[in-house]
Design a protein around this motif. Structure first.
Motif, PDB file in Angstrom:
ATOM      1  N   ILE A   9       0.843  -1.203   0.000  1.00 17.79           N
ATOM      2  CA  ILE A   9       0.000   0.000   0.000  1.00 17.79           C
ATOM      3  C   ILE A   9       0.878   1.252   0.000  1.00 17.79           C
ATOM      4  O   ILE A   9       0.611   2.227  -0.696  1.00 17.79           O
ATOM      5  CB  ILE A   9      -0.955  -0.004   1.222  1.00 17.79           C
ATOM      6  CG1 ILE A   9      -1.954  -1.146   1.071  1.00 17.79           C
ATOM      7  CG2 ILE A   9      -1.687   1.312   1.353  1.00 17.79           C
ATOM      8  CD1 ILE A   9      -2.786  -1.399   2.299  1.00 17.79           C
ATOM      9  N   ARG A  10       1.967   1.194   0.774  1.00 18.03           N
ATOM     10  CA  ARG A  10       2.872   2.349   0.811  1.00 18.03           C
ATOM     11  C   ARG A  10       3.483   2.585  -0.569  1.00 18.03           C
ATOM     12  O   ARG A  10       3.594   3.713  -1.038  1.00 18.03           O
ATOM     13  CB  ARG A  10       3.972   2.105   1.847  1.00 18.03           C
ATOM     14  CG  ARG A  10       4.575   3.403   2.327  1.00 18.03           C
ATOM     15  CD  ARG A  10       5.489   3.174   3.482  1.00 18.03           C
ATOM     16  NE  ARG A  10       6.806   2.797   3.053  1.00 18.03           N
ATOM     17  CZ  ARG A  10       7.576   1.922   3.660  1.00 18.03           C
ATOM     18  NH1 ARG A  10       7.145   1.311   4.731  1.00 18.03           N
ATOM     19  NH2 ARG A  10       8.767   1.636   3.216  1.00 18.03           N
ATOM     20  N   LEU A  11       3.829   1.472  -1.229  1.00 11.20           N
ATOM     21  CA  LEU A  11       4.403   1.591  -2.565  1.00 11.20           C
ATOM     22  C   LEU A  11       3.380   2.193  -3.534  1.00 11.20           C
ATOM     23  O   LEU A  11       3.692   3.101  -4.298  1.00 11.20           O
ATOM     24  CB  LEU A  11       4.849   0.200  -3.042  1.00 11.20           C
ATOM     25  CG  LEU A  11       5.314   0.123  -4.486  1.00 11.20           C
ATOM     26  CD1 LEU A  11       6.607   0.901  -4.667  1.00 11.20           C
ATOM     27  CD2 LEU A  11       5.527  -1.331  -4.912  1.00 11.20           C
ATOM     28  N   ALA A  12       2.135   1.670  -3.486  1.00 13.98           N
ATOM     29  CA  ALA A  12       1.104   2.163  -4.416  1.00 13.98           C
ATOM     30  C   ALA A  12       0.849   3.650  -4.186  1.00 13.98           C
ATOM     31  O   ALA A  12       0.774   4.427  -5.149  1.00 13.98           O
ATOM     32  CB  ALA A  12      -0.178   1.352  -4.235  1.00 13.98           C
ATOM     33  N   LEU A  15       3.623   5.628  -5.609  1.00 12.23           N
ATOM     34  CA  LEU A  15       3.612   5.728  -7.073  1.00 12.23           C
ATOM     35  C   LEU A  15       2.606   6.781  -7.540  1.00 12.23           C
ATOM     36  O   LEU A  15       2.857   7.496  -8.503  1.00 12.23           O
ATOM     37  CB  LEU A  15       3.281   4.352  -7.685  1.00 12.23           C
ATOM     38  CG  LEU A  15       4.410   3.322  -7.559  1.00 12.23           C
ATOM     39  CD1 LEU A  15       3.968   1.956  -8.075  1.00 12.23           C
ATOM     40  CD2 LEU A  15       5.658   3.779  -8.311  1.00 12.23           C
ATOM     41  N   VAL A  16       1.463   6.881  -6.837  1.00 10.69           N
ATOM     42  CA  VAL A  16       0.489   7.931  -7.178  1.00 10.69           C
ATOM     43  C   VAL A  16       1.149   9.297  -7.003  1.00 10.69           C
ATOM     44  O   VAL A  16       1.065  10.175  -7.876  1.00 10.69           O
ATOM     45  CB  VAL A  16      -0.775   7.829  -6.284  1.00 10.69           C
ATOM     46  CG1 VAL A  16      -1.665   9.041  -6.484  1.00 10.69           C
ATOM     47  CG2 VAL A  16      -1.532   6.552  -6.572  1.00 10.69           C
ATOM     48  N   LEU A  17       1.851   9.475  -5.894  1.00  9.64           N
ATOM     49  CA  LEU A  17       2.500  10.766  -5.620  1.00  9.64           C
ATOM     50  C   LEU A  17       3.604  11.051  -6.641  1.00  9.64           C
ATOM     51  O   LEU A  17       3.773  12.179  -7.095  1.00  9.64           O
ATOM     52  CB  LEU A  17       3.078  10.776  -4.197  1.00  9.64           C
ATOM     53  CG  LEU A  17       2.022  10.651  -3.093  1.00  9.64           C
ATOM     54  CD1 LEU A  17       2.671  10.631  -1.714  1.00  9.64           C
ATOM     55  CD2 LEU A  17       1.030  11.801  -3.167  1.00  9.64           C
ATOM     56  N   LEU A  18       4.329   9.992  -7.008  1.00  9.56           N
ATOM     57  CA  LEU A  18       5.412  10.193  -7.980  1.00  9.56           C
ATOM     58  C   LEU A  18       4.837  10.609  -9.337  1.00  9.56           C
ATOM     59  O   LEU A  18       5.400  11.457 -10.030  1.00  9.56           O
ATOM     60  CB  LEU A  18       6.240   8.905  -8.104  1.00  9.56           C
ATOM     61  CG  LEU A  18       7.528   9.044  -8.904  1.00  9.56           C
ATOM     62  CD1 LEU A  18       8.473  10.056  -8.262  1.00  9.56           C
ATOM     63  CD2 LEU A  18       8.238   7.707  -9.032  1.00  9.56           C
ATOM     64  N   LEU A  19       3.688  10.021  -9.679  1.00  7.55           N
ATOM     65  CA  LEU A  19       3.042  10.387 -10.945  1.00  7.55           C
ATOM     66  C   LEU A  19       2.613  11.859 -10.895  1.00  7.55           C
ATOM     67  O   LEU A  19       2.790  12.600 -11.865  1.00  7.55           O
ATOM     68  CB  LEU A  19       1.824   9.471 -11.181  1.00  7.55           C
ATOM     69  CG  LEU A  19       1.145   9.618 -12.529  1.00  7.55           C
ATOM     70  CD1 LEU A  19       2.095   9.256 -13.656  1.00  7.55           C
ATOM     71  CD2 LEU A  19      -0.103   8.745 -12.595  1.00  7.55           C
ATOM     72  N   LEU A  58      -5.285  11.603  -4.691  1.00  6.84           N
ATOM     73  CA  LEU A  58      -4.069  12.338  -4.336  1.00  6.84           C
ATOM     74  C   LEU A  58      -4.001  12.608  -2.826  1.00  6.84           C
ATOM     75  O   LEU A  58      -2.993  12.304  -2.178  1.00  6.84           O
ATOM     76  CB  LEU A  58      -4.029  13.651  -5.114  1.00  6.84           C
ATOM     77  CG  LEU A  58      -2.808  14.530  -4.862  1.00  6.84           C
ATOM     78  CD1 LEU A  58      -1.539  13.827  -5.326  1.00  6.84           C
ATOM     79  CD2 LEU A  58      -2.951  15.862  -5.579  1.00  6.84           C
ATOM     80  N   TYR A  59      -5.077  13.160  -2.266  1.00 11.19           N
ATOM     81  CA  TYR A  59      -5.064  13.452  -0.833  1.00 11.19           C
ATOM     82  C   TYR A  59      -4.921  12.157  -0.021  1.00 11.19           C
ATOM     83  O   TYR A  59      -4.215  12.102   0.986  1.00 11.19           O
ATOM     84  CB  TYR A  59      -6.337  14.201  -0.411  1.00 11.19           C
ATOM     85  CG  TYR A  59      -6.388  15.645  -0.880  1.00 11.19           C
ATOM     86  CD1 TYR A  59      -5.266  16.268  -1.415  1.00 11.19           C
ATOM     87  CD2 TYR A  59      -7.557  16.388  -0.787  1.00 11.19           C
ATOM     88  CE1 TYR A  59      -5.316  17.580  -1.854  1.00 11.19           C
ATOM     89  CE2 TYR A  59      -7.618  17.714  -1.222  1.00 11.19           C
ATOM     90  CZ  TYR A  59      -6.482  18.299  -1.758  1.00 11.19           C
ATOM     91  OH  TYR A  59      -6.525  19.586  -2.194  1.00 11.19           O
ATOM     92  N   GLY A  60      -5.623  11.109  -0.502  1.00  8.85           N
ATOM     93  CA  GLY A  60      -5.530   9.802   0.180  1.00  8.85           C
ATOM     94  C   GLY A  60      -4.090   9.296   0.149  1.00  8.85           C
ATOM     95  O   GLY A  60      -3.552   8.822   1.155  1.00  8.85           O
ATOM     96  N   LEU A  63      -1.814  11.207   2.582  1.00 10.69           N
ATOM     97  CA  LEU A  63      -2.052  10.823   3.976  1.00 10.69           C
ATOM     98  C   LEU A  63      -1.510   9.413   4.254  1.00 10.69           C
ATOM     99  O   LEU A  63      -0.771   9.177   5.219  1.00 10.69           O
ATOM    100  CB  LEU A  63      -3.567  10.869   4.234  1.00 10.69           C
ATOM    101  CG  LEU A  63      -3.981  10.927   5.683  1.00 10.69           C
ATOM    102  CD1 LEU A  63      -3.510  12.240   6.293  1.00 10.69           C
ATOM    103  CD2 LEU A  63      -5.508  10.822   5.798  1.00 10.69           C
ATOM    104  N   VAL A  64      -1.881   8.481   3.361  1.00 16.59           N
ATOM    105  CA  VAL A  64      -1.493   7.078   3.567  1.00 16.59           C
ATOM    106  C   VAL A  64       0.034   6.935   3.514  1.00 16.59           C
ATOM    107  O   VAL A  64       0.638   6.272   4.355  1.00 16.59           O
ATOM    108  CB  VAL A  64      -2.163   6.190   2.485  1.00 16.59           C
ATOM    109  CG1 VAL A  64      -1.524   4.819   2.413  1.00 16.59           C
ATOM    110  CG2 VAL A  64      -3.647   6.071   2.770  1.00 16.59           C
ATOM    111  N   HIS A  65       0.651   7.583   2.530  1.00 15.50           N
ATOM    112  CA  HIS A  65       2.104   7.424   2.365  1.00 15.50           C
ATOM    113  C   HIS A  65       2.849   7.984   3.579  1.00 15.50           C
ATOM    114  O   HIS A  65       3.781   7.354   4.082  1.00 15.50           O
ATOM    115  CB  HIS A  65       2.545   8.144   1.091  1.00 15.50           C
ATOM    116  CG  HIS A  65       3.889   7.709   0.607  1.00 15.50           C
ATOM    117  ND1 HIS A  65       4.129   6.444   0.105  1.00 15.50           N
ATOM    118  CD2 HIS A  65       5.093   8.342   0.570  1.00 15.50           C
ATOM    119  CE1 HIS A  65       5.392   6.334  -0.217  1.00 15.50           C
ATOM    120  NE2 HIS A  65       6.006   7.467   0.056  1.00 15.50           N
TER     121      HIS A  65
END
Ligand code: FES
Length: 550
Positions: A9-12, A15-19, A58-60, A63-65
């Motif tokens: 989940i941290r990786l996913a 990856l959203v943030l990196l995108l 994005l906000y999720g 927070l999650v990361h």
């Protein structure tokens, strides 16, 4: 939720943030074209990231990361770690503080007031009005990108194909922030030259409390994480367990340590070729006492133990976290000298795509029964000479000679495609060399020497293994076992060589005039396809490319 799930989940979320960062920096780079191009790019950027789904994602992800990062920091047994990892964690902790002003001035202000920031307005502020904030923003850009790149590196570095594409990754990793900074600077210079005056902004009074609240919350969460670590380490120190080694050494460790961590904390040499990832099995220990009521193997540990057909009292030291005292003996002994050697790169072991060549003399035992020992040694040495020269001259490495068999590895340095071609070329040379021996010693041999060879390509763990003077660079893993079994099949089929389809795919060669057959193997779910070469005499023509190497 298990550790693997949290990591994924941290990786996913990362990856959203990196995108998001990648699209944002690409937008900055448009400053090299014009400020209008930047504003037009911003329109697209908002279209992608300002709709309800992307905003939630994005906000999720933010927070999650961030929270899972803190959780990972809390969960670490020790803060001792390689420099790269330390850099990634430090960058991740510093980053939110560097971004607070920018995020509060753009996204949060927009969410609260509906006032839209423009590229011209933001860049004018960072370039002209407050250059210190501009420097801070430039630093934030580098930190966020480096943090993301390190994350991707840790995620992909053990993939067999990573080394093939590493130049591409490094190029993208360098160009993206460079172009973004140049675009930002170019736009700043242009706005200064034009004497641009941004429209007055009314939300300055609003931003102060938002920024302060963000700083306070971020600082509080990070401080709480470190405080929780302190409390936990105090608690586990009061619940230590004793791990006794057959050598008489004892490691006293807090509950939750793996046996491998226990060995390391007590400076007890312990082989761990894959670095504790539960893949190589070299860290395995035999539990002599105290196995009752210990936690069972995790699915990953179970799979590795099953693969090596381990006895019931054998556990992987890197995965096994005992809950009460026990006595163990490491299956692979590691002396002090080995431990020192293990500092070297090759001794640490790495996963690598290699091509393996097995070769054996068929019916040699029958031949050796009818000859004097001296003759046998003489013939075998001629044959080993042929194999050794063929392998080394084509770029391979002779791992070992066992009886009349040999194992050679290709690809320790070369890329997978070159390695596969080198191995084919070596097989051709070995075959030619053995035909020469047969011609030269025709009168001495009751019948010609016959070969059974196999080639297979795949990932394997490569590293220094063994004990004392018998330590050498070798490879372990399913690829080696498969190649060995293919050689056995070659013998059964009375074929000179079996080349798995993985080899020809890696070499990007399509042989003509050879049969491709599927073979099932014990212990492998999927059948393996291999080209059958009855006689390698015409092989050089079939693989003209490989013959060039030879
Ligand atoms: S170190 Fe490789 S399985 Fe434990």
């Amino acid at each position: 939720m298990n550790r693997l799930g949290i990591r994924e989940i941290r990786l996913a979320s990362g990856l959203v943030l990196l995108l998001f960062v990648l699209t944002h920096l690409t937008n900055h780079a448009l400053g090299l074209v014009s400020i209008d191009a930047m504003e037009r790019g911003l329109g697209w950027f908002k279209l992608i990231w300002r709709n309800p789904i992307a905003t939630t994602l994005l906000y999720g992800a933010v927070l999650v990361h961030f929270l899972l990062g803190l959780y990972a920091l809390y969960s670490r047994r020790t803060l001792r770690m390689p420099l790269r990892e330390l850099a990634q964690i430090t960058l991740g902790l510093v980053l939110p503080f560097l971004l607070v002003q920018h995020v509060a001035g753009t996204r949060i202000t927009y969410a609260l007031t509906g006032n839209e920031a423009t590229y011209a307005g933001v860049i004018h502020n960072l370039w002209v009005t407050s250059p210190n904030a501009g420097l801070r923003q430039g630093l934030a850009l580098l930190v966020v990108w480096l943090h993301g790149c390190l994350g991707v590196y840790f995620w992909l570095r053990h993939r067999p194909w990573f080394s093939q594409y590493s130049t591409l990754f490094y190029t993208v990793g360098l160009l993206v922030p460079l172009l973004a900074l140049l675009g930002f600077a170019e736009a700043g210079k242009y706005l200064t030259a034009q004497g641009y005056e941004p429209p007055p902004r009314v939300e300055a009074a609003l931003r102060g409390p938002i920024e302060n609240a963000l700083y306070l919350n971020l600082g509080g969460l990070i401080a709480a994480t470190f405080a929780a670590r302190l409390i936990r380490s105090y608690w586990i120190r009061s619940t230590q367990i004793e791990i006794t080694y057959a050598s008489g050494q004892v490691a006293l460790v807090p509950q939750g340590f793996s046996v491998l961590e226990a060995s390391r904390s007590a400076n007890i040499p312990h082989v761990a070729v894959c670095g504790g990832r539960g893949r190589c099995s070299t860290c395995r220990v035999r539990v002599l006492k105290g196995l009752e009521d210990q936690p069972g193997p995790t699915p990953k540990e179970r799979a590795t133990l099953h693969r090596i057909k381990a006895a019931d009292n054998v556990r992987l030291a890197c995965q096994f976290r005992p809950v009460h005292a026990l006595t163990v003996v490491p299956v692979l002994s590691a002396g002090r000298q080995r431990l020192l050697e293990s500092q070297s790169r090759s001794a640490r072991g790495r996963e690598h795509v290699i091509t393996v060549l097995f070769c054996d003399l068929r019916a040699f035992t029958a031949l050796s029964e009818r000859r004097l020992p001296f003759d046998i040694v003489f013939i075998l040495n001629r044959y080993f000479d042929v194999v050794g020269h063929a392998v080394e001259e084509t770029g391979g490495y002779v791992d070992k000679f066992i009886g009349d068999g040999a194992l050679a590895i290709f690809g320790l340095e070369a890329a997978a495609q070159t390695a596969a071609k080198q191995a084919i070329a070596a097989a051709i040379r070995i075959s030619e060399g053995v035909r020469d021996i047969n011609r030269t010693y025709a009168s001495e041999l009751d019948r010609p020497l016959k070969l059974a060879m196999s080639l297979h390509t795949g990932p394997a763990i490569v590293g220094e293994m063994g004990y004392g003077p018998a330590t050498h660079l070798t490879a372990v893993g399913d690829t080696i076992n498969t190649a060995s079994r293919l050689e056995g099949i070659a013998k059964d089929l009375d074929a000179e060589l079996l080349i798995s389809e993985e080899v020809t795919k890696a070499a990007k060669l399509t042989p003509t005039g050879l049969d491709l057959q599927s073979f099932s193997m014990r212990g492998r779910k999927a059948a393996i396809a291999a080209w059958i070469v009855r006689d390698t005499e015409g092989l050089a023509r079939i693989f003209e490319d490989a013959a060039i190497l030879a």
